[in-house]
Design a protein around this motif. Structure first.
Motif, PDB file in Angstrom:
ATOM      1  N   UNK A  53      38.272  33.144  32.099  1.00 24.64           N
ATOM      2  CA  UNK A  53      37.700  32.165  31.171  1.00 24.64           C
ATOM      3  C   UNK A  53      36.584  31.362  31.834  1.00 24.64           C
ATOM      4  N   UNK A  54      36.740  31.084  33.132  1.00 27.41           N
ATOM      5  CA  UNK A  54      35.719  30.314  33.857  1.00 27.41           C
ATOM      6  C   UNK A  54      34.560  31.190  34.328  1.00 27.41           C
ATOM      7  N   UNK A  55      34.683  32.498  34.149  1.00 28.54           N
ATOM      8  CA  UNK A  55      33.609  33.439  34.490  1.00 28.54           C
ATOM      9  C   UNK A  55      33.389  34.380  33.309  1.00 28.54           C
ATOM     10  N   UNK A  56      32.867  33.868  32.202  1.00 27.61           N
ATOM     11  CA  UNK A  56      32.728  34.673  30.985  1.00 27.61           C
ATOM     12  C   UNK A  56      31.812  35.881  31.155  1.00 27.61           C
ATOM     13  N   UNK A  57      30.972  35.871  32.200  1.00 25.41           N
ATOM     14  CA  UNK A  57      30.095  37.018  32.445  1.00 25.41           C
ATOM     15  C   UNK A  57      30.876  38.217  32.947  1.00 25.41           C
ATOM     16  N   UNK A  58      32.106  38.010  33.413  1.00 26.83           N
ATOM     17  CA  UNK A  58      32.954  39.086  33.879  1.00 26.83           C
ATOM     18  C   UNK A  58      33.089  39.130  35.387  1.00 26.83           C
ATOM     19  N   UNK A  59      34.171  39.753  35.861  1.00 24.58           N
ATOM     20  CA  UNK A  59      34.447  39.889  37.290  1.00 24.58           C
ATOM     21  C   UNK A  59      34.848  41.325  37.597  1.00 24.58           C
ATOM     22  N   UNK A  60      34.369  41.835  38.739  1.00 28.90           N
ATOM     23  CA  UNK A  60      34.793  43.160  39.185  1.00 28.90           C
ATOM     24  C   UNK A  60      36.220  43.081  39.710  1.00 28.90           C
ATOM     25  N   UNK A  61      36.844  44.216  39.912  1.00 25.88           N
ATOM     26  CA  UNK A  61      38.201  44.244  40.460  1.00 25.88           C
ATOM     27  C   UNK A  61      38.238  43.568  41.829  1.00 25.88           C
ATOM     28  N   UNK A  62      37.244  43.848  42.680  1.00 25.39           N
ATOM     29  CA  UNK A  62      37.202  43.223  44.008  1.00 25.39           C
ATOM     30  C   UNK A  62      37.066  41.708  43.911  1.00 25.39           C
TER      31      UNK A  62
ATOM     32  N   UNK B 203      39.413  36.253  44.397  1.00 23.12           N
ATOM     33  CA  UNK B 203      39.573  34.919  43.809  1.00 23.12           C
ATOM     34  C   UNK B 203      41.037  34.588  43.552  1.00 23.12           C
ATOM     35  N   UNK B 204      41.813  35.598  43.228  1.00 26.79           N
ATOM     36  CA  UNK B 204      43.206  35.357  42.855  1.00 26.79           C
ATOM     37  C   UNK B 204      44.123  35.303  44.078  1.00 26.79           C
ATOM     38  N   UNK B 205      43.948  36.234  45.012  1.00 21.48           N
ATOM     39  CA  UNK B 205      44.882  36.371  46.122  1.00 21.48           C
ATOM     40  C   UNK B 205      44.341  35.908  47.480  1.00 21.48           C
ATOM     41  N   UNK B 206      43.018  35.861  47.621  1.00 23.31           N
ATOM     42  CA  UNK B 206      42.472  35.504  48.925  1.00 23.31           C
ATOM     43  C   UNK B 206      42.874  36.520  49.979  1.00 23.31           C
ATOM     44  N   UNK B 207      43.504  36.052  51.060  1.00 24.81           N
ATOM     45  CA  UNK B 207      43.905  36.927  52.169  1.00 24.81           C
ATOM     46  C   UNK B 207      45.318  37.477  52.018  1.00 24.81           C
ATOM     47  N   UNK B 208      45.964  37.196  50.884  1.00 22.62           N
ATOM     48  CA  UNK B 208      47.323  37.711  50.699  1.00 22.62           C
ATOM     49  C   UNK B 208      47.302  39.245  50.684  1.00 22.62           C
ATOM     50  N   UNK B 209      48.369  39.825  51.195  1.00 19.44           N
ATOM     51  CA  UNK B 209      48.483  41.285  51.238  1.00 19.44           C
ATOM     52  C   UNK B 209      49.048  41.793  49.910  1.00 19.44           C
ATOM     53  N   UNK B 210      48.186  41.805  48.912  1.00 21.43           N
ATOM     54  CA  UNK B 210      48.572  42.257  47.571  1.00 21.43           C
ATOM     55  C   UNK B 210      47.684  43.438  47.208  1.00 21.43           C
ATOM     56  N   UNK B 211      48.282  44.501  46.698  1.00 18.99           N
ATOM     57  CA  UNK B 211      47.515  45.717  46.405  1.00 18.99           C
ATOM     58  C   UNK B 211      46.701  45.561  45.123  1.00 18.99           C
TER      59      UNK B 211
ATOM     60  N   UNK C 180      46.697  47.760  42.881  1.00 17.21           N
ATOM     61  CA  UNK C 180      47.568  48.258  41.808  1.00 17.21           C
ATOM     62  C   UNK C 180      48.362  47.112  41.178  1.00 17.21           C
ATOM     63  N   UNK C 181      48.797  46.158  41.999  1.00 19.28           N
ATOM     64  CA  UNK C 181      49.526  44.996  41.478  1.00 19.28           C
ATOM     65  C   UNK C 181      48.643  44.186  40.543  1.00 19.28           C
ATOM     66  N   UNK C 182      47.383  43.976  40.949  1.00 15.27           N
ATOM     67  CA  UNK C 182      46.461  43.226  40.102  1.00 15.27           C
ATOM     68  C   UNK C 182      46.188  43.976  38.803  1.00 15.27           C
ATOM     69  N   UNK C 183      46.005  45.297  38.903  1.00 21.11           N
ATOM     70  CA  UNK C 183      45.746  46.079  37.689  1.00 21.11           C
ATOM     71  C   UNK C 183      46.919  45.972  36.715  1.00 21.11           C
ATOM     72  N   UNK C 184      48.128  45.934  37.260  1.00 21.70           N
ATOM     73  CA  UNK C 184      49.305  45.794  36.399  1.00 21.70           C
ATOM     74  C   UNK C 184      49.315  44.432  35.709  1.00 21.70           C
ATOM     75  N   UNK C 185      48.955  43.379  36.437  1.00 21.91           N
ATOM     76  CA  UNK C 185      48.871  42.031  35.844  1.00 21.91           C
ATOM     77  C   UNK C 185      47.848  42.014  34.713  1.00 21.91           C
TER      78      UNK C 185
END
Length: 413
Positions: A255-264, A269-277, A279-284
């Motif tokens: 919502x704060x980036x209406x122009x859109x965001x790539x997967x990377x 922006x969501x996880x930072x340095x967390x070790x999250x795959x 695939x997990x983001x795609x599922x969300x």
């Protein structure tokens, strides 16, 4: 209602009020619980000898009213409101959520009475400012309320009867303020409360068809409205959407980036340095797309609907120099406790922007509102106190409240 019956009721109210003032006891048998509770709050905040409601800053009040959904709605039904006031020799008032009067109109007699006690635009009618009254009770309980004669805490309105009903945004359900009608006690009528309720509904039905978010038009058609400051809430087409914490964070970033965001970009922006795959983001995102009825595109991830957030609204108000309105819309930190580094950074940026705006333009009502959200920020309070001029040789009406808040802030330090 017969004059003799009204006079007897007034006598009972005066007797109960006098016993309360004398701390004689047994008052709970003589008045409604909500009246007694309000009298107790009022007594702790001010003497019954108060002569008029304190006035908020004139320019601040005007900025809150101008262009707001309430102003648009009231203007659309103003003829009906004025006719009701003139026919019944009433004074009609509309307030903000803090029980500050934004608009008022009175019949010939009640207009003069209203002006004498600052029942006018800018008048602060919460019970801690002027004592028990129907406006405060309706706002506090979010339901229609009546206060008759000496049920009011302050004798300056013991000759009044007031009926008030809350006004809500018909889409979001947010309480925007109250509608009040008042006259002299001897003109009490059984349909007074029903009349206030009808007029409040009339205003709600006159709200602009393009939905408003705290005063700015955000979408003329169904769309997404996100409240992110303080308490998170998401609505689509006026219906509340239930999301978990992570889904809310993903949606907030989009919502704060209406122009859109790539997967990377979204992952960083969501996880930072967390070790999250990925695939997990795609599922969300997949779960979120389903919740949004498919209105979320890929490559880049982008929302396919009108979008409004209170974050962008507050920033827009600050850019226009409308500090009072910005504070009124600023509900607190952006998603408190978020683990998203991008949202945490935005939260810090917005908090600093609000604070710096107040330091540059320390309007007292806005500073008091801010001190509720940041009770230990003594610098903002000190700057505001230093900026307030005396009024007719007396200290500014906001000074006692500001000093009380400053004492709390400094004692904590």
């Amino acid at each position: 209602m017969a004059r003799a019956e009204l006079q007897a009721r007034r006598t009972e109210a005066v007797t109960a009020w006098a016993r309360f003032m004398e701390h004689a006891g047994d008052v709970d048998r003589l008045v409604r619980p909500e009246i007694l509770h309000s009298w107790t709050r009022s007594e702790a905040a001010l003497p019954p000898s108060v002569e008029a409601a304190p006035l908020a800053d004139e320019s601040e009040t005007a900025s809150l009213w101008k262009g707001s959904p309430l102003q648009v709605a009231v203007e659309r039904v103003e003829e009906e409101l004025r006719r009701t006031a003139e026919d019944g020799d009433l004074v009609v008032a509309v307030t903000d959520p803090q029980t500050r009067i934004l608009w008022t109109y009175g019949g010939r007699v009640m207009r003069r009475r209203a002006e004498s006690v600052n029942f006018v635009a800018g008048g602060r009618w919460d019970d801690r400012s002027v004592g028990t009254n129907a406006l405060d009770l309706a706002n506090r309980a979010d339901q229609p309320s009546m206060v008759f004669s000496a049920e009011h805490y302050a004798p300056i309105v013991h000759n009044w009867v007031c009926w008030a009903a809350p006004v809500h945004d018909p889409v979001s359900g947010v309480r925007l303020g109250v509608l009040d009608i008042s006259t002299t006690w001897d003109r009490t009528h059984p349909i007074g409360l029903a009349t206030a309720r009808v007029l409040a509904t009339l205003i709600e039905q006159a709200m602009p068809s393009s939905r408003m978010l705290h005063g700015d038009e955000v979408t003329a058609d169904p769309g997404l409205v996100m409240t992110l400051l303080g308490t998170a809430e998401t609505r689509i087409d006026g219906q509340r959407l239930l999301l978990n914490r992570r889904q809310t964070e993903v949606l907030a970033l989009l919502a704060l980036h209406p122009e859109g965001l790539s997967l990377d970009q979204l992952h960083a922006m969501l996880y930072g340095d967390e070790a999250v795959t990925f695939s997990t983001l795609k599922a969300e995102v997949s779960h979120l797309r389903h919740a949004l009825g498919g209105q979320l595109a890929s490559r880049p991830y982008r929302l396919l609907m009108p979008i409004a957030t209170d974050v962008e609204h507050v920033l827009a108000l600050l850019r226009r120099g409308q500090v009072a309105a910005a504070l009124d819309a600023y509900g607190g930190d952006l998603l408190p406790g978020t683990n998203s580094p991008a949202l945490a950074e935005m939260a810090d940026y917005l908090a600093v922007a609000v604070r710096e705006a107040l330091l540059a333009d320390p309007l007292p009502d806005a500073v008091l509102r801010y001190s509720e959200l940041a009770p230990y920020d003594s610098e903002v309070l000190e700057v505001c106190l230093a900026s307030l001029p005396a009024v007719n040789g007396r200290a500014h009406p906001a000074v006692p409240l500001l000093r009380a808040r400053l004492a709390i802030a400094t004692s904590a330090g």
